[in-house]
Design an enzyme around this catalytic site. Structure first.
Site, short mmCIF file in Angstrom:
data_model
loop_
_atom_site.label_atom_id
_atom_site.label_comp_id
_atom_site.label_asym_id
_atom_site.label_seq_id
_atom_site.Cartn_x
_atom_site.Cartn_y
_atom_site.Cartn_z
N HIS A 157 -38.78 -40.69 38.79
CA HIS A 157 -38.05 -39.75 39.64
C HIS A 157 -37.98 -38.39 38.95
O HIS A 157 -38.36 -38.26 37.77
CB HIS A 157 -36.64 -40.27 39.94
CG HIS A 157 -35.83 -40.61 38.73
ND1 HIS A 157 -35.31 -39.66 37.87
CD2 HIS A 157 -35.47 -41.80 38.20
CE1 HIS A 157 -34.66 -40.25 36.91
NE2 HIS A 157 -34.75 -41.57 37.06
P1 TYD Z 1 -31.78 -44.61 37.36
O1 TYD Z 1 -31.35 -43.24 36.96
O2 TYD Z 1 -32.71 -44.75 38.52
O3 TYD Z 1 -32.43 -45.36 36.11
P2 TYD Z 1 -33.68 -44.96 35.18
O4 TYD Z 1 -34.05 -43.53 35.43
O5 TYD Z 1 -33.22 -45.22 33.79
O6 TYD Z 1 -34.80 -45.86 35.53
O7 TYD Z 1 -30.46 -45.47 37.59
C1 TYD Z 1 -30.51 -46.88 37.84
C2 TYD Z 1 -29.29 -47.25 38.69
O8 TYD Z 1 -28.09 -46.98 37.97
C3 TYD Z 1 -29.20 -46.49 40.00
O9 TYD Z 1 -28.75 -47.38 41.01
C4 TYD Z 1 -28.17 -45.44 39.76
C5 TYD Z 1 -27.27 -46.07 38.71
N1 TYD Z 1 -26.70 -45.08 37.77
C6 TYD Z 1 -25.36 -44.74 37.86
O10 TYD Z 1 -24.61 -45.25 38.72
N2 TYD Z 1 -24.85 -43.82 36.98
C7 TYD Z 1 -25.63 -43.24 36.05
O11 TYD Z 1 -25.13 -42.38 35.25
C8 TYD Z 1 -27.03 -43.58 35.97
C9 TYD Z 1 -27.94 -42.95 34.93
C10 TYD Z 1 -27.51 -44.51 36.85
#
Ligand code: TYD
Length: 140
Positions: free
Chosen positions: A52
């Protein structure tokens, strides 16, 4: 925003016979105030994270333990991959950069210092949409 704006920032190190301390001061060592800290760990073998971009969020990513790779793509033809494996350095990522994190070692702890509180509306999770939004920014 191009990948050339993203860079490895050395973390200030204080060393004495007891070992090392890493110090990061917001808005002094990194170009943003820290509103959130999160970290991923226990990442299963072969898993990719990220996938993303963020509209506004700035981040510093540090391998507190273990190793992983981060591929950055600015949607304008620029891409670069960094290997992070040292708690003594962090990768600064500016807004509007697509990223993918791969090749996590079993002991990897990926800590992220973030400029904003969590906000799902700041994410761009679709690569085609990311490219379209970059085109609008570049031609604006
Ligand atoms: P995401 O940012 O997509 O993970 P990564 O980039 O590490 O692969 O986040 C994964 C899930 O966690 C998504 O459902 C959103 C949630 N999340 C939160 O609720 N708070 C946060 O601070 C973060 C980073 C993620």
């Amino acid at each position: 925003m191009r990948v050339s704006k993203c860079k490895i920032i050395p973390v200030q190190k204080i060393t004495d016979p007891r070992g090392d301390i890493g110090v990061i001061e917001a808005e002094r060592h990194i170009p943003f105030a820290i509103n959130r800290i999160y970290y991923s760990y226990n990442t299963p073998h072969g898993i990719a994270r990220g996938g993303h971009a963020h509209k506004k969020l700035q981040q510093l990513i540090i391998a507190m333990s273990g190793r992983f790779d981060i591929m950055l793509d600015d949607g304008c033809g620029g891409s670069v991959t960094y290997e992070l494996s040292q708690p003594g350095e962090g990768l600064y990522i500016c807004p509007m950069i697509w990223r993918e994190l791969t090749n996590f070692s079993p002991d990897a702890v990926c800590m992220v210092l973030a400029s904003e509180h969590y906000d799902e509306s700041d994410y761009i999770r679709d690569y085609e949409r990311f490219i379209a939004e970059k085109k609008i920014l570049v031609t604006a």
